[in-house]
Design a protein around this motif. Structure first.
Motif, short mmCIF file in Angstrom:
data_model
loop_
_atom_site.label_atom_id
_atom_site.label_comp_id
_atom_site.label_asym_id
_atom_site.label_seq_id
_atom_site.Cartn_x
_atom_site.Cartn_y
_atom_site.Cartn_z
N VAL A 240 0.84 -1.21 0.00
CA VAL A 240 0.00 0.00 0.00
C VAL A 240 0.87 1.25 0.00
CG1 VAL A 240 -1.74 1.29 1.28
CG2 VAL A 240 -1.89 -1.19 1.16
N SER A 241 1.87 1.27 0.85
CA SER A 241 2.77 2.43 0.93
C SER A 241 3.54 2.62 -0.38
CB SER A 241 3.75 2.27 2.09
OG SER A 241 3.04 2.10 3.30
N GLU A 242 4.05 1.52 -0.91
CA GLU A 242 4.79 1.60 -2.17
C GLU A 242 3.87 2.05 -3.31
OE1 GLU A 242 6.44 -2.28 -2.54
OE2 GLU A 242 7.69 -2.07 -0.75
N GLY A 243 2.65 1.53 -3.33
CA GLY A 243 1.70 1.95 -4.36
C GLY A 243 1.35 3.43 -4.25
N LEU A 244 1.24 3.92 -3.00
CA LEU A 244 0.94 5.34 -2.81
C LEU A 244 2.06 6.22 -3.35
CD1 LEU A 244 -0.86 7.55 -1.58
CD2 LEU A 244 0.35 7.22 0.59
N VAL A 245 3.30 5.81 -3.10
CA VAL A 245 4.44 6.58 -3.60
C VAL A 245 4.43 6.61 -5.13
CG1 VAL A 245 6.96 6.63 -3.76
CG2 VAL A 245 5.87 6.15 -1.57
N VAL A 246 4.18 5.46 -5.75
CA VAL A 246 4.13 5.40 -7.21
C VAL A 246 2.98 6.26 -7.74
CG1 VAL A 246 3.75 3.88 -9.18
CG2 VAL A 246 5.22 3.14 -7.30
N TRP A 247 1.83 6.21 -7.07
CA TRP A 247 0.67 6.99 -7.53
C TRP A 247 0.97 8.48 -7.44
CZ3 TRP A 247 -2.72 10.54 -5.36
CH2 TRP A 247 -3.92 10.77 -6.08
N ILE A 248 1.55 8.94 -6.33
CA ILE A 248 1.87 10.36 -6.17
C ILE A 248 2.90 10.79 -7.22
CG2 ILE A 248 2.98 12.05 -4.65
CD1 ILE A 248 1.74 10.54 -2.28
N ALA A 249 3.93 9.96 -7.43
CA ALA A 249 4.94 10.30 -8.43
C ALA A 249 4.32 10.35 -9.82
CB ALA A 249 6.08 9.28 -8.38
N GLY A 250 3.44 9.39 -10.13
CA GLY A 250 2.81 9.37 -11.46
C GLY A 250 1.90 10.57 -11.68
N ILE A 251 1.07 10.90 -10.69
CA ILE A 251 0.17 12.05 -10.81
C ILE A 251 0.97 13.35 -10.95
CG2 ILE A 251 -1.47 13.47 -9.52
CD1 ILE A 251 -2.75 11.04 -10.80
N SER A 255 0.75 15.87 -14.09
CA SER A 255 0.38 17.27 -13.89
C SER A 255 1.42 18.19 -14.52
CB SER A 255 0.27 17.57 -12.39
OG SER A 255 -0.74 16.77 -11.81
N LEU A 256 2.69 17.88 -14.33
CA LEU A 256 3.74 18.69 -14.94
C LEU A 256 3.68 18.63 -16.46
CD1 LEU A 256 6.73 17.81 -12.57
CD2 LEU A 256 5.50 19.98 -12.70
N ALA A 257 3.39 17.45 -16.97
CA ALA A 257 3.28 17.30 -18.42
C ALA A 257 2.11 18.13 -18.96
CB ALA A 257 3.11 15.82 -18.78
N ALA A 258 0.98 18.11 -18.24
CA ALA A 258 -0.19 18.89 -18.68
C ALA A 258 0.11 20.39 -18.65
CB ALA A 258 -1.38 18.56 -17.78
N ILE A 259 0.79 20.85 -17.61
CA ILE A 259 1.16 22.27 -17.50
C ILE A 259 2.09 22.67 -18.64
CG2 ILE A 259 2.40 23.95 -16.08
CD1 ILE A 259 1.36 22.41 -13.63
N TRP A 260 3.05 21.80 -18.93
CA TRP A 260 4.01 22.10 -20.01
C TRP A 260 3.31 22.17 -21.36
CZ3 TRP A 260 5.86 19.11 -24.18
CH2 TRP A 260 6.99 19.65 -24.83
N ILE A 261 2.41 21.21 -21.62
CA ILE A 261 1.68 21.21 -22.91
C ILE A 261 0.81 22.46 -23.04
CG2 ILE A 261 -0.11 20.02 -24.21
CD1 ILE A 261 1.01 17.38 -23.06
N THR A 262 0.13 22.84 -21.96
CA THR A 262 -0.72 24.04 -21.98
C THR A 262 0.11 25.29 -22.24
OG1 THR A 262 -2.23 22.99 -20.42
CG2 THR A 262 -2.38 25.38 -20.65
N ALA A 263 1.28 25.36 -21.58
CA ALA A 263 2.14 26.53 -21.77
C ALA A 263 2.63 26.61 -23.22
CB ALA A 263 3.31 26.46 -20.81
N LYS A 264 2.95 25.47 -23.82
CA LYS A 264 3.41 25.46 -25.22
C LYS A 264 2.32 25.94 -26.16
CE LYS A 264 6.72 23.73 -26.75
NZ LYS A 264 8.02 24.31 -27.21
N LYS A 265 1.06 25.52 -25.93
CA LYS A 265 -0.06 25.93 -26.78
C LYS A 265 -0.29 27.43 -26.68
CE LYS A 265 -2.60 21.59 -27.13
NZ LYS A 265 -3.89 20.91 -26.88
N ARG A 266 -0.20 27.98 -25.49
CA ARG A 266 -0.41 29.43 -25.33
C ARG A 266 0.66 30.22 -26.07
NH1 ARG A 266 -1.82 29.89 -18.84
NH2 ARG A 266 -3.96 28.97 -19.00
N GLN A 267 1.91 29.73 -26.01
CA GLN A 267 2.98 30.40 -26.72
C GLN A 267 2.74 30.32 -28.22
OE1 GLN A 267 6.65 28.71 -25.43
NE2 GLN A 267 6.56 29.64 -23.38
N ALA A 268 2.21 29.21 -28.72
CA ALA A 268 1.94 29.05 -30.15
C ALA A 268 0.84 30.00 -30.61
CB ALA A 268 1.55 27.59 -30.44
N HIS A 269 -0.18 30.21 -29.78
CA HIS A 269 -1.28 31.12 -30.14
C HIS A 269 -0.79 32.56 -30.19
CE1 HIS A 269 -4.40 28.20 -30.48
NE2 HIS A 269 -4.27 27.76 -29.21
#
Length: 270
Positions: A240-251, A255-269
Motif C-alpha cells: 500500500v505504501s509503495e503503491g501510494l508513492v508510485v501513484w503520487i509520483a505518477g500524478i 500534472s507537470l506534463a499537462a502544464i508544459w503542454i498548456t504553456a506550449k499551446k499558449r505560446q503558439a497562439h
C-alpha cells in the motif's frame, strides 16, 4: 621383628595406610569411571575456565558502564539475571560495547576483541551471576525445520506492528526504532525474542513456544531470501505504501506534463 611391630604401632601409621588406600581407590575410579562422567567433569572444568576468562573480559570492556560486579550504574543497567543469550545477542551484533550512549544501541561491526570464544566466555560469566536465558541450540534455530506458513501467521500477529511485514523495521517513539532483520542471524532472532532487547517485549516460551519461534525464524529467513517481485521495492515498506508513492509520483509527472503542454499551446497562439 620387634622393630617392624614398633613401626606398625606408630601413631601416624594408620593415617599413612588410609591415605594410601584413598589414593589407590581414586586412581582405580579415574581409570574405570564411565566416559560420560569424565566428559561431564571436563565440561564443568571448561565452564569454570570460561567464567574466569569472562570475568576478565567484563572488567576490561564492560565494567565501566555496568559496574564492577555487573550491578549496574547510571550509564548502564544491571546484567544480573539477563543470561548468556542477552550477552550473545548484544555483543555478537556489535550493539555492545556501546560507543555513544543514546536512545538505542545500533547494530554495527563487533569490537576487535569479539569472537566466538570471547562471546562464550563473557556469556558464561554473566550466566554465573544470576542465571537467565541461555544461548539456543542449533536445532532450536534451524530455519529448515520450521513451518514458514505458521511462522508467517505468528509474525504478522506479533511483530509487523514494529518490524514491518517483511522485517524491514520501523520508527518508534522517543528516538527508538525497530531494527531491520535482514542482517540478523537465526540465533540472534531467537535471542531477541527471549531477552527483549531495547524496546522489544519478551516472548518467553509460555507466550511463543520454541517450535513456534523456529517457525517464525523460517518465515523471516524465507522472506528476506525471496527476490522482490516489484523491482525497486522502496525497502519493501509495504504494497500500500509503495503503491501510494508510485501513484503520487505518477500524478505529479502527469500534472507537470499537462502544464508544459498548456504553456506550449499558449505560446503558439501568441
Amino acid at each position: 621383628m620387634n622393630r617392624i611391630t614398633a613401626r606398625r604401632r606408630h601413631p601416624l601409621a594408620r593415617y599413612a595406610v588410609l591415605l594410601l588406600a584413598l589414593a589407590l581407590v581414586g586412581g582405580f575410579y579415574a581409570l574405570l569411571a564411565p566416559p560420560s562422567e569424565r566428559a561431564d567433569a571436563a565440561i564443568a572444568s571448561g565452564r569454570a575456565d570460561d567464567v574466569a576468562q569472562g570475568k576478565k573480559l567484563f572488567e576490561q570492556s564492560c565494567a565501566s558502564c555496568h559496574g564492577l560486579n555487573a550491578e549496574g550504574s547510571a550509564t548502564g543497567p544491571s546484567l544480573i539475571g539477563v543470561g548468556a543469550a542477552a550477552v550473545d545477542f548484544q555483543v555478537s551484533s556489535g550493539r555492545m560495547p556501546m560507543s555513544n550512549p543514546g536512545a538505542q544501541a545500533p547494530r554495527k561491526p563487533p569490537a576487535p576483541w569479539v569472537n566466538e570464544d570471547t562471546v562464550r566466555q563473557l556469556g558464561a560469566y554473566i550466566q554465573s551471576l544470576g542465571g537467565g536465558p541461555t544461548v539456543p541450540s542449533k536445532d532450536q534455530v534451524d530455519a529448515t525445520k520450521g513451518d514458514k506458513a505458521k511462522g508467517g501467521e505468528l509474525f504478522r500477529a506479533n511483530c509487523i506492528q514494529c518490524h514491518n511485514f517483511v522485517g524491514a523495521g520501523g520508527a518508534l517513539t522517543q528516538g527508538k526504532y525497530a531494527p531491520p532483520l535482514h542482517e540478523a542471524t537465526e540465533t540472534q532472532i531467537y535471542e531477541a525474542m527471549i531477552t527483549g532487547p531495547q524496546a522489544m517485549p519478551v516472548f518467553n516460551d509460555s507466550i511463543i513456544t520454541p517450535e513456534q519461534k523456529r517457525d517464525m525464524i523460517a518465515y523471516i529467513v524465507g522472506v528476506r531470501e525471496e527476490p522482490n517481485p516489484g523491482g525497486a521495492g522502496l525497502g519493501r515498506i509495504g504494497p500500500v505504501s509503495e503503491g501510494l508513492v508510485v501513484w503520487i509520483a505518477g500524478i505529479s509527472l502527469l500534472s507537470l506534463a499537462a502544464i508544459w503542454i498548456t504553456a506550449k499551446k499558449r505560446q503558439a497562439h501568441k
